[in-house]
Design a protein around this motif. Structure first.
Motif, PDB file in Angstrom:
ATOM      1  N   ASN A  41       1.342  -0.963  -0.031  1.00  0.00           N
ATOM      2  CA  ASN A  41       0.071  -0.092  -0.080  1.00  0.00           C
ATOM      3  C   ASN A  41       1.064   1.588   0.058  1.00  0.00           C
ATOM      4  N   THR A  42       0.282   2.560  -0.799  1.00  0.00           N
ATOM      5  CA  THR A  42       0.677   3.574  -0.392  1.00  0.00           C
ATOM      6  C   THR A  42       0.033   4.323   0.840  1.00  0.00           C
ATOM      7  N   PRO A  43       1.348   4.934   1.456  1.00  0.00           N
ATOM      8  CA  PRO A  43       0.592   5.520   2.789  1.00  0.00           C
ATOM      9  C   PRO A  43      -0.265   7.068   2.077  1.00  0.00           C
ATOM     10  N   PRO A  44      -1.607   7.428   2.145  1.00  0.00           N
ATOM     11  CA  PRO A  44      -2.447   8.445   2.254  1.00  0.00           C
ATOM     12  C   PRO A  44      -1.313   9.531   2.540  1.00  0.00           C
ATOM     13  N   ALA A  45      -2.665  11.195   2.175  1.00  0.00           N
ATOM     14  CA  ALA A  45      -1.254  11.891   2.394  1.00  0.00           C
ATOM     15  C   ALA A  45      -1.208  12.125   3.925  1.00  0.00           C
ATOM     16  N   GLU A  46      -1.985  12.870   4.510  1.00  0.00           N
ATOM     17  CA  GLU A  46      -2.403  12.274   6.826  1.00  0.00           C
ATOM     18  C   GLU A  46      -1.070  11.673   6.545  1.00  0.00           C
ATOM     19  N   THR A  47      -0.790   9.864   6.253  1.00  0.00           N
ATOM     20  CA  THR A  47       0.393   9.346   6.760  1.00  0.00           C
ATOM     21  C   THR A  47       1.503  10.521   6.192  1.00  0.00           C
ATOM     22  N   LEU A  48       1.897  10.146   5.433  1.00  0.00           N
ATOM     23  CA  LEU A  48       2.593  10.645   4.858  1.00  0.00           C
ATOM     24  C   LEU A  48       2.753  12.240   5.625  1.00  0.00           C
ATOM     25  N   LEU A  49       2.377  12.899   5.899  1.00  0.00           N
ATOM     26  CA  LEU A  49       2.687  14.320   6.718  1.00  0.00           C
ATOM     27  C   LEU A  49       3.246  13.386   7.674  1.00  0.00           C
ATOM     28  N   LEU A  50       2.535  12.785   8.804  1.00  0.00           N
ATOM     29  CA  LEU A  50       3.138  12.040   9.583  1.00  0.00           C
ATOM     30  C   LEU A  50       5.220  11.492   9.499  1.00  0.00           C
ATOM     31  N   ILE A  51       4.728  10.968   8.641  1.00  0.00           N
ATOM     32  CA  ILE A  51       6.256  10.789   8.157  1.00  0.00           C
ATOM     33  C   ILE A  51       7.242  11.460   8.536  1.00  0.00           C
ATOM     34  N   SER A  52       7.003  12.343   7.267  1.00  0.00           N
ATOM     35  CA  SER A  52       7.593  13.369   7.050  1.00  0.00           C
ATOM     36  C   SER A  52       8.703  13.779   8.722  1.00  0.00           C
ATOM     37  N   ARG A  53       7.101  14.707   9.150  1.00  0.00           N
ATOM     38  CA  ARG A  53       7.815  15.012  10.447  1.00  0.00           C
ATOM     39  C   ARG A  53       9.144  13.781  11.358  1.00  0.00           C
ATOM     40  N   TYR A  55      10.384  11.996  10.786  1.00  0.00           N
ATOM     41  CA  TYR A  55      11.958  11.192   9.901  1.00  0.00           C
ATOM     42  C   TYR A  55      12.640  12.921   9.336  1.00  0.00           C
ATOM     43  N   HIS A  56      11.619  13.900   9.839  1.00  0.00           N
ATOM     44  CA  HIS A  56      12.361  15.512   9.330  1.00  0.00           C
ATOM     45  C   HIS A  56      13.393  15.122   7.908  1.00  0.00           C
ATOM     46  N   ILE A  57      12.029  14.527   7.020  1.00  0.00           N
ATOM     47  CA  ILE A  57      12.408  14.426   5.464  1.00  0.00           C
ATOM     48  C   ILE A  57      11.011  15.069   4.641  1.00  0.00           C
ATOM     49  N   SER A  58      11.145  15.895   3.715  1.00  0.00           N
ATOM     50  CA  SER A  58      10.223  16.198   3.231  1.00  0.00           C
ATOM     51  C   SER A  58       9.251  14.958   1.717  1.00  0.00           C
ATOM     52  N   ILE A  59       7.989  15.356   1.966  1.00  0.00           N
ATOM     53  CA  ILE A  59       7.654  14.436   1.249  1.00  0.00           C
ATOM     54  C   ILE A  59       8.269  14.172   0.152  1.00  0.00           C
ATOM     55  N   ASP A  60       8.073  15.089  -0.953  1.00  0.00           N
ATOM     56  CA  ASP A  60       8.608  14.812  -1.770  1.00  0.00           C
ATOM     57  C   ASP A  60      10.021  14.097  -2.368  1.00  0.00           C
ATOM     58  N   LEU A  61      10.564  13.839  -0.827  1.00  0.00           N
ATOM     59  CA  LEU A  61      12.401  13.448  -0.974  1.00  0.00           C
ATOM     60  C   LEU A  61      11.180  11.843  -0.796  1.00  0.00           C
ATOM     61  N   LEU A  62      10.635  12.190   0.467  1.00  0.00           N
ATOM     62  CA  LEU A  62      10.308  10.776   0.714  1.00  0.00           C
ATOM     63  C   LEU A  62       9.623  10.068  -1.023  1.00  0.00           C
ATOM     64  N   LEU A  63       8.645  10.433  -1.169  1.00  0.00           N
ATOM     65  CA  LEU A  63       8.408   9.901  -2.541  1.00  0.00           C
ATOM     66  C   LEU A  63       9.137   9.546  -4.136  1.00  0.00           C
ATOM     67  N   THR A  64      10.229  10.667  -4.387  1.00  0.00           N
ATOM     68  CA  THR A  64      11.017  10.450  -5.436  1.00  0.00           C
ATOM     69  C   THR A  64      12.035   9.795  -5.579  1.00  0.00           C
ATOM     70  N   ILE A  65      12.999  10.567  -4.138  1.00  0.00           N
ATOM     71  CA  ILE A  65      13.937  10.072  -4.094  1.00  0.00           C
ATOM     72  C   ILE A  65      14.742   8.898  -3.604  1.00  0.00           C
ATOM     73  N   ASP A  66      15.247   7.952  -4.592  1.00  0.00           N
ATOM     74  CA  ASP A  66      16.177   6.944  -3.131  1.00  0.00           C
ATOM     75  C   ASP A  66      17.428   7.793  -1.941  1.00  0.00           C
ATOM     76  N   LEU A  67      16.730   7.646  -0.595  1.00  0.00           N
ATOM     77  CA  LEU A  67      17.309   8.474   0.024  1.00  0.00           C
ATOM     78  C   LEU A  67      18.786   7.029   0.288  1.00  0.00           C
ATOM     79  N   ARG A  68      18.980   5.964   0.430  1.00  0.00           N
ATOM     80  CA  ARG A  68      19.724   5.321  -0.052  1.00  0.00           C
ATOM     81  C   ARG A  68      21.012   5.632  -0.642  1.00  0.00           C
ATOM     82  N   LYS A  69      21.106   6.238  -1.616  1.00  0.00           N
ATOM     83  CA  LYS A  69      22.247   7.176  -2.809  1.00  0.00           C
ATOM     84  C   LYS A  69      22.744   8.435  -2.381  1.00  0.00           C
ATOM     85  N   LEU A  70      21.898   8.906  -0.968  1.00  0.00           N
ATOM     86  CA  LEU A  70      22.924  10.331  -1.173  1.00  0.00           C
ATOM     87  C   LEU A  70      23.324   9.785   1.094  1.00  0.00           C
TER      88      LEU A  70
END
Length: 255
Positions: A41-53, A55-70
Motif C-alpha cells: 500500500n502507499t501511505p495516504p497524505a495524512e500518513t505521509l505528513l506523519l512520516i515526514s515529521r 524522520y524530518h524528511i520532506s514528502i517530495d524526497l520521501l516519494l521521489t528520491i532513493d535516500l540510500r544514494k545520498l
C-alpha cells in the motif's frame, strides 16, 4: 517511480528501529505500517505528513528520491525540521549558492527536490549575504526592471509564509509559471497577489496551493549589455544593410 517503501525501510534501519517501534513512533498499527514498507500500500497524505515529521524528511524526497544514494545528514534542516532542502556545501561545511542557468529553468520544477540536479548546478560563494540558504535564478522578460534577460536574482529561502511582507520582491516557484520574480502586493489565507514593477503589466493572484518554493530577493548579478561589441564587423555589416533597405523603401514611397 515511488521510493516510499524502500525509504521507510532505510530510515527505520538508520535509527535501529524494529517495525513495531517505527509504527509506534508514527502512531499507526504495525500491520498497516508493514504494508507500506513492503510496498503493498502507499501511505495516504495524512500518513505521509506523519512520516515526514517523524524522520524530518520532506514528502517530495520521501516519494521521489532513493535516500540510500545520498547523505541524508548533509541535507539542510529548516526551522522546526518541517522540511529538508537539498543543498551543496564545501569541504568546511559552508553553503554554496547554486546558480540555476537559463537552460535549466524549465527543469527546475522537477529537479528542485532532487539532490543530483542541485549538485550539478554551477556554484558561487558570497559570504557577505550572511546566514541562510541562498540560490540564484535567471530573470526573463521586461516585467521587473532594471533586471533584464542577462540578470540573475539571488533569493534567500523562505520556509514560513508569515515571513513574507508586502512591497518586498520574491522569486516564486509555481506549478503554473515555473520560476517567476515579482513584488508582493497583498496576501490572504488562500493566495498571494503579486505585481510586476513594469506598470504596463497588471497585478495577478497566485494560489498558495500552486506555490512550491518562495525565495526572498537579496541581491542581483547582472551584465552591462551596453558594452557589447556593437561595432564588430558582422554587426556593422548588418546595421548598414538594414539602413540601405530602409532608405530604399523610403525612396520607393517618394517616387
Amino acid at each position: 517511480m515511488l521510493y516510499i517503501s524502500d525509504n521507510l525501510k532505510y530510515l527505520r534501519n538508520r535509527r535501529n528501529f524494529s517495525q513495531q517501534e517505527a509504527a509506534n513512533g508514527l502512531q499507526i498499527p504495525c500491520e498497516r505500517y508493514k504494508k507500506y514498507e513492503y510496498g503493498k500500500n502507499t501511505p495516504p497524505a495524512e500518513t505521509l505528513l506523519l512520516i515526514s515529521r517523524f524522520y524530518h524528511i520532506s514528502i517530495d524526497l520521501l516519494l521521489t528520491i532513493d535516500l540510500r544514494k545520498l547523505n541524508v545528514d548533509n541535507l539542510l534542516k529548516l526551522d522546526d525540521n518541517r522540511i529538508v532542502l537539498p543543498i551543496t556545501v564545501d569541504a568546511d561545511g559552508n553553503n554554496f549558492i547554486e546558480i540555476v542557468p537559463h537552460k535549466a529553468r524549465a527543469g527546475y520544477l522537477t529537479g528542485y527536490a532532487d539532490p543530483e540536479f542541485i549538485e550539478n548546478l554551477q556554484q558561487i560563494s558570497l559570504p557577505f549575504l550572511g546566514v541562510g540558504k541562498f540560490r540564484a535564478f535567471p530573470v526573463g522578460g521586461d516585467s521587473m526592471p532594471p533586471h533584464n534577460d542577462l540578470s540573475f536574482v539571488i533569493g534567500k529561502y523562505v520556509d514560513n509564509l508569515g515571513e513574507i511582507k508586502k512591497e518586498k520582491t520574491y522569486i516564486l516557484i509555481t506549478l503554473s509559471e515555473g520560476i517567476t520574480y515579482k513584488r508582493l502586493s497583498s496576501k490572504n489565507a488562500e493566495s498571494l497577489t503579486v505585481a510586476p514593477d513594469n506598470i504596463i503589466y497588471n497585478p495577478y493572484e497566485i494560489k498558495l496551493s500552486d506555490i512550491l518554493e518562495i525565495w526572498e530577493y537579496v541581491a542581483h548579478i547582472g551584465r552591462d549589455d551596453s558594452k557589447s561589441d556593437l561595432i564588430s564587423p558582422d554587426n556593422l555589416s548588418g546595421i548598414l544593410s538594414g539602413m540601405q533597405k530602409d532608405i530604399a523603401a523610403i525612396n520607393r514611397k517618394i517616387g
